[in-house]
Design an enzyme around this catalytic site. Structure first.
Site, short mmCIF file in Angstrom:
data_model
loop_
_atom_site.label_atom_id
_atom_site.label_comp_id
_atom_site.label_asym_id
_atom_site.label_seq_id
_atom_site.Cartn_x
_atom_site.Cartn_y
_atom_site.Cartn_z
N ARG A 48 10.93 8.92 -5.85
CA ARG A 48 10.14 10.09 -5.47
C ARG A 48 10.96 11.04 -4.61
O ARG A 48 11.88 10.62 -3.92
CB ARG A 48 8.89 9.67 -4.68
CG ARG A 48 7.84 8.96 -5.51
CD ARG A 48 6.63 8.63 -4.68
NE ARG A 48 5.69 7.83 -5.43
CZ ARG A 48 4.60 7.29 -4.90
NH1 ARG A 48 4.34 7.44 -3.62
NH2 ARG A 48 3.76 6.58 -5.64
N SER A 147 2.21 10.15 -7.56
CA SER A 147 0.92 9.63 -7.13
C SER A 147 0.13 10.70 -6.36
O SER A 147 -0.01 11.81 -6.83
CB SER A 147 1.12 8.35 -6.31
OG SER A 147 -0.11 7.74 -6.04
N ASP A 305 -6.74 10.02 -7.79
CA ASP A 305 -5.57 10.84 -7.43
C ASP A 305 -4.94 11.42 -8.69
O ASP A 305 -5.42 11.17 -9.80
CB ASP A 305 -4.59 10.01 -6.60
CG ASP A 305 -3.98 8.87 -7.40
OD1 ASP A 305 -4.62 8.42 -8.37
OD2 ASP A 305 -2.87 8.42 -7.07
N ASP A 309 -4.38 6.38 -10.57
CA ASP A 309 -4.20 4.94 -10.33
C ASP A 309 -4.83 4.51 -9.00
O ASP A 309 -4.76 3.35 -8.61
CB ASP A 309 -2.73 4.52 -10.41
CG ASP A 309 -1.89 5.00 -9.23
OD1 ASP A 309 -2.34 5.91 -8.49
OD2 ASP A 309 -0.77 4.47 -9.04
N GLU A 391 -4.71 -3.40 -3.50
CA GLU A 391 -3.94 -3.12 -2.29
C GLU A 391 -4.69 -2.12 -1.41
O GLU A 391 -5.52 -1.36 -1.89
CB GLU A 391 -2.52 -2.65 -2.62
CG GLU A 391 -2.39 -1.53 -3.60
CD GLU A 391 -0.93 -1.23 -3.93
OE1 GLU A 391 -0.06 -2.08 -3.70
OE2 GLU A 391 -0.68 -0.12 -4.41
N GLU A 392 -4.36 -2.16 -0.13
CA GLU A 392 -5.11 -1.44 0.90
C GLU A 392 -5.18 0.06 0.68
O GLU A 392 -6.06 0.73 1.20
CB GLU A 392 -4.47 -1.74 2.27
CG GLU A 392 -3.15 -1.04 2.57
CD GLU A 392 -2.00 -1.40 1.64
OE1 GLU A 392 -1.09 -0.57 1.49
OE2 GLU A 392 -2.01 -2.50 1.06
N SER A 393 -4.27 0.61 -0.12
CA SER A 393 -4.23 2.06 -0.33
C SER A 393 -5.08 2.49 -1.53
O SER A 393 -4.76 3.46 -2.21
CB SER A 393 -2.79 2.53 -0.50
OG SER A 393 -2.15 1.79 -1.53
#
Length: 545
Positions: A48, A147, A305, A309, A391-393
């Site tokens: 990225r 993302s 988003d 995902d 996952e936490e995000s």
């Protein structure tokens, strides 16, 4: 965390990115492979950067794509390559650059029909569907997306034949080869004219939308949603799933309103995130103000988003925290998927909520706890030994109703639709389900903070061993466990996690900034949480001094 005065407010013209300048920089910028910040670097979700700072330019894309072609040759991967791109401004030119290299290398490429934007999960789904029952001629894929990152960002991700994000052994190989090509001024990169590449006999079109949407009935119970006559709302946040939602509503005859169908590379329709930047993060209450403001119109609403995902769930009570919804989704799924394997474990990252541990124990399931990175769930989702990975995000995926693989990458659409299914079946929305869970299992209070750390200190933190922690207590409780490696797969977590009976903290260095992050959670109260964070900082600072 210093809150910007713009947080949660409509984006002013002053924060909008200059798209013509961004695209010009993509083609004219020449990264220097001897400068670390300008090299190809794969993190947990690919390479990225931004063309403005020479970290995501055409040279990067050409080099990475050629490296992937060489990797495919080395590993004998000779099936089609499914390619998707999101709505970020840099994604379209990057997809064009990638095609020029893929076509010149004779790779069979599956472009989207009508140049439709393609979510990450639709690419993972396409790879797995193609490979089902095959042992050779396997497909793989590329997803071009940064993302939820700001509009000036670009991103490039490789998914091998298991359909999930490439593991570190693959990304290290591709990264090294791409940097060799960059350093050599792209000598060794094969490329053809874009018009030629589009007309090449190896370039094909694939209807990602129809294939993905028609198969969703094997993951989600649409009959129960339709019969409950729920009013559903969705905000694609200007992302790649913008036309998927209307197709889902039509195919399954749902009362689902897409509240915003606009695609604009400046993302000017967003409300500004906590730090004054535009960030299309469905887990941020600041970025989600638009949909939160419409919550009274719907029984349940959701957003994803730009590459779809990640998910965000909104009820009459507002935005549900990602960790809280993961716990609710796990509890619901394992009670309502009787065809899943009886030993299908629950996957979570080390910084996800301890409420998940408590839910998993109640369900009589095994917990599979791994470092941050969805790639660690890919194999388990592939073979059905994991029913769910999250996952936490706000990234998650889970199995089909029959217990077979759906997607091995994060899928924001299915957790969103699951919120509708659980509301329809139980008569309680996810916020109400969360209230029920916490009444019986305890309510978590969680935060994430950042602290300064120079490169030397970050390196020390990433290699800390449990025995270096001299304390025996944390926030008034005996320390029960100290982890430097994840219990699920034994992989290093790149930091430390310290646990007591009613709280924990994890500290990890940032991969991009001179800071470290502390994640903390208390099952007592807010004051205990603040004590956890304060003592965690003292403990970590002493260890890396």
């Amino acid at each position: 965390m210093t809150l910007s005065p713009l947080a949660g407010k409509p984006a002013p013209a002053s924060v909008l990115v200059d798209i013509p300048r961004l695209l010009t920089a993509y083609y004219t910028g020449r990264p220097d492979a001897s400068v670390a910040a300008q090299r190809v670097a794969f993190g947990t979700s690919g390479h990225r950067g931004s063309s403005f700072d020479l970290s995501f330019n055409e040279d990067h894309v050409l080099a990475i794509t050629q490296a992937i072609c060489l990797y495919r040759q080395e590993k004998g991967i000779d099936g089609p390559l499914f390619i998707g791109a999101d709505t970020h401004a840099l994604s379209t030119p990057a997809a064009a650059s990638a095609l020029e290299v893929l076509a010149a290398n004779g790779v069979q490429v599956m472009l989207s029909k009508d140049d439709e934007y393609t979510p990450t999960p639709a690419v993972s789904h396409a790879i797995l569907c193609y490979n089902r029952g095959r042992t050779q001629g396997l497909a793989d894929g590329i997803v071009i997306t940064p993302s939820h990152n700001p509009p000036q960002s670009g991103g490039f991700k490789y998914n091998p034949p298991n359909g999930g994000p490439a593991d570190s052994d693959v990304t290290k190989w591709v990264e090294a080869k791409a940097n060799e090509l960059l350093a050599a001024g792209l000598a060794g990169v094969k490329r053809m004219d874009h018009t030629q590449a589009l007309q090449a006999p190896t370039t094909h079109r694939h209807d990602y939308v129809s294939n993905y949407v028609a198969d969703l009935e094997n993951v989600i119970d649409f009959d129960v949603i339709r019969n409950a006559k729920l009013r559903l709302g969705v905000d694609p946040l200007g992302g790649a799933g913008v036309h998927y939602w209307s197709a889902i509503a039509e195919h399954y005859k749902l009362d689902l309103e897409v509240v915003n169908t606009e695609v604009d590379p400046t993302f000017r329709f967003m409300t500004v995130d906590w730090d004054g930047q535009i960030r299309m993060d469905p887990s941020s209450p600041y970025a989600m103000q638009g949909l939160i403001g419409l919550r009274e119109r719907f029984d349940v609403a959701f957003a994803c988003d730009p590459d779809h995902d990640r998910h965000g769930i909104v009820t009459a009570d507002g935005l549900l925290q990602p960790n809280n919804y993961l716990a609710v989704a796990i509890d619901y799924l394992y009670r309502n998927r009787p065809q899943w394997r009886s030993d299908a474990a629950v996957g979570k990252t080390v910084v996800s909520s301890g409420l998940i541990d408590r839910v998993t124990k109640c369900l009589g399931r095994e917990l599979y706890e791994v470092p941050v990175g969805f790639k660690y769930f890919a194999q388990g989702l592939f073979d059905g030994s994991l029913g769910f990975g999250g996952e936490e995000s706000a990234g998650a995926s889970f199995l089909r109703k029959d217990g077979s693989v759906w997607a091995t990458d994060k899928d924001g659409l299915i957790p969103a639709l699951l919120a509708a299914e659980m509301t329809a079946r139980t008569g309680r929305n996810p916020s109400q389900a969360y209230a029920d869970l916490t009444e019986s299992l305890g309510k978590p209070f969680a935060t994430r903070v950042e602290a300064k750390a120079d490169p030397r200190q970050k390196a020390l933190l990433s290699k800390l061993a449990p025995e270096q922690v001299k304390s025996t207590a944390l926030a008034g409780e005996p320390i029960e466990q100290i982890l430097s490696h994840a219990p699920g797969n034994g992989q290093a977590i790149g930091g430390l996690k310290v646990m007591t009976a009613n709280g924990w903290f994890a500290a990890r260095p940032s991969g991009t900034e001179d800071i470290y992050k502390i994640y903390a959670e208390s099952f007592i109260d807010e004051a205990h949480l603040q004590r956890l964070v304060a003592e965690a900082q003292v403990l970590v600072d002493a260890a890396i001094a």
